[in-house]
Design an enzyme around this catalytic site. Structure first.
Site, PDB file in Angstrom:
ATOM      1  N   ASP A  63     -13.709 -63.311 -13.655  1.00  0.00           N
ATOM      2  CA  ASP A  63     -14.619 -62.991 -14.757  1.00  0.00           C
ATOM      3  C   ASP A  63     -13.830 -62.625 -16.019  1.00  0.00           C
ATOM      4  O   ASP A  63     -14.406 -62.446 -17.094  1.00  0.00           O
ATOM      5  CB  ASP A  63     -15.623 -61.892 -14.370  1.00  0.00           C
ATOM      6  CG  ASP A  63     -14.961 -60.566 -14.054  1.00  0.00           C
ATOM      7  OD1 ASP A  63     -13.710 -60.500 -14.000  1.00  0.00           O
ATOM      8  OD2 ASP A  63     -15.694 -59.576 -13.858  1.00  0.00           O
ATOM      9  N   LYS A 132     -15.429 -62.904  -4.875  1.00  0.00           N
ATOM     10  CA  LYS A 132     -14.749 -61.616  -5.045  1.00  0.00           C
ATOM     11  C   LYS A 132     -15.738 -60.610  -5.607  1.00  0.00           C
ATOM     12  O   LYS A 132     -16.490 -60.928  -6.527  1.00  0.00           O
ATOM     13  CB  LYS A 132     -13.541 -61.748  -5.966  1.00  0.00           C
ATOM     14  CG  LYS A 132     -12.824 -60.414  -6.196  1.00  0.00           C
ATOM     15  CD  LYS A 132     -11.453 -60.604  -6.829  1.00  0.00           C
ATOM     16  CE  LYS A 132     -11.465 -60.776  -8.314  1.00  0.00           C
ATOM     17  NZ  LYS A 132     -12.113 -59.685  -9.090  1.00  0.00           N
ATOM     18  N   GLU A 199      -5.599 -53.700  -8.008  1.00  0.00           N
ATOM     19  CA  GLU A 199      -5.225 -53.796  -9.426  1.00  0.00           C
ATOM     20  C   GLU A 199      -4.919 -52.414  -9.995  1.00  0.00           C
ATOM     21  O   GLU A 199      -5.658 -51.446  -9.759  1.00  0.00           O
ATOM     22  CB  GLU A 199      -6.376 -54.437 -10.220  1.00  0.00           C
ATOM     23  CG  GLU A 199      -6.075 -54.498 -11.720  1.00  0.00           C
ATOM     24  CD  GLU A 199      -7.022 -55.396 -12.516  1.00  0.00           C
ATOM     25  OE1 GLU A 199      -7.910 -56.023 -11.917  1.00  0.00           O
ATOM     26  OE2 GLU A 199      -6.850 -55.474 -13.747  1.00  0.00           O
TER      27      GLU A 199
HETATM   28  O1  KIV Z   1     -11.107 -61.641 -13.373  1.00  0.00           O
HETATM   29  C1  KIV Z   1      -9.902 -61.644 -13.064  1.00  0.00           C
HETATM   30  O2  KIV Z   1      -9.082 -62.340 -13.650  1.00  0.00           O
HETATM   31  C2  KIV Z   1      -9.483 -60.772 -11.992  1.00  0.00           C
HETATM   32  C3  KIV Z   1      -8.017 -60.688 -11.716  1.00  0.00           C
HETATM   33  C4  KIV Z   1      -7.395 -59.818 -12.715  1.00  0.00           C
HETATM   34  C5  KIV Z   1      -7.733 -60.236 -10.346  1.00  0.00           C
HETATM   35  O3  KIV Z   1     -10.292 -60.126 -11.393  1.00  0.00           O
END
Ligand code: KIV
Length: 318
Positions: A63, A132, A199
């Site tokens: 996202d 995710k 993260e």
């Molecule tokens: O949205 C994204 O790019 C992420 C990564 C930073 C893991 O969630």
């Protein structure tokens, strides 16, 4: 469509060398064998092809596209429709990597049922192989896995919690918070998550969680002790317009390269140096004579000029 026919534009070399598809169970096997997992984000066909052909194991349609592609201030405003649109483009490009779609803010926060329905859309309408979710949403993770949807968790600095966190801050900096993070990670794993992104956490905390977890951890700003690493594509190639976070390593300066190419092109147009005669189509000789044309008398007239791009016809020769 048969499984042996692919849409136009498929490279012969890709077809000639079939690769083993990366799956969620394969990631766990990599952890077991101590093989580091490489992951990157991508948001469109061309970047996803580059990422996949470079052998990256996991490709996340993050996202983060809200910021790096759409120019929003944070990730909160990106919609399901936008995420689906980009996931479809990525899906069309990828042959080997595991394609994971990031569930956007608001698509799974109101109820388990809504989260489940939205996750099903990513699989059914966009070809995602996993979704995710941010935060320790244990019940949702279990419901997704029960519905046959592989889940990647995301803990630590979760950008969708921006307002609750009061900014993008490193998380789990006390013993109590580190313990809570470990408890959450274990609960997600027991609920059936196949991997967890960690993260913005201290490397010591990420190392301990990685050692205790039966599933792979994929770090971003979490130090070298995770089972894998992920970066945002635009950060890694320097296509962002702000100073990078501490954990970002720039592997090239695509921004500078592209900017200079565009400036060269503009200059060529302005001084009429583009296009050249070789970059122009020509009339067949008979038509030229009939027209009494003075055009390009020196040009080598080529019957191939009836076709816009000869190379494209040769099986999209790549
Ligand atoms: O949205 C994204 O790019 C992420 C990564 C930073 C893991 O969630």
């Amino acid at each position: 469509m048969s499984i042996t026919s692919f849409p136009g534009g498929e490279s012969l070399s890709r077809l000639a060398s079939p690769q083993t598809k990366v799956t969620m169970p394969a990631l766990s096997e990599m952890k077991r064998q101590g093989k580091p997992i490489s992951a990157l984000t991508a948001y469109d066909y061309s970047s996803a092809r580059l990422v996949d052909e470079a052998g990256i194991d996991l490709l996340l349609v993050g996202d983060s596209l809200a910021m790096v592609v759409l120019g929003h201030e944070n990730t909160l405003s990106v919609t399901m429709e936008e995420m689906l649109h980009h996931t479809r483009a990525v899906r069309r490009a990828v042959r080997r990597a595991l394609v994971v779609a990031d569930m956007p803010f608001g698509s799974y926060h109101a109820s388990i049922a809504e989260g489940l329905n939205n996750a099903i859309r990513f699989v059914k309408e966009a070809g995602a192989e996993a979704v995710k979710i941010e935060g320790p949403r244990i019940e949702l993770a279990r419901a997704l896995v029960d519905a046959e949807i592989p889940v990647v968790g995301h803990l630590g600095l979760t950008p969708q919690s921006l307002h609750r966190m009061g900014g993008y801050r490193v998380q789990a900096r006390t013993a109590v918070a580190a313990q809570q993070l470990k408890t959450d990670a274990l609960a997600l794993a027991h609920a059936g998550a196949g991997a967890i992104v960690l993260e913005g956490v201290p490397r010591e905390v990420a190392e301990e969680i990685t050692a205790e977890l039966p599933i792979p951890t994929i770090g971003i700003g979490a130090g070298p002790g995770c089972d894998g690493q992920i970066l945002v594509f635009h950060d890694m190639v320097n296509l962002t317009f702000a100073p990078p976070a501490k954990f970002v390593r720039r592997y090239c300066n695509a921004g500078a390269l592209i900017r200079s190419a565009i400036e060269n092109y503009r200059e060529d147009v302005e001084r009429r140096a583009f296009p050249s005669d070789e970059e122009s189509y020509h009339l067949p000789e008979a038509a030229r004579r009939a027209l009494g044309s003075q055009l390009a008398p020196e040009a080598e007239l080529n019957a191939g000029d009836a076709v816009v791009n000869q190379d494209a016809l040769k099986g999209w020769a790549r």
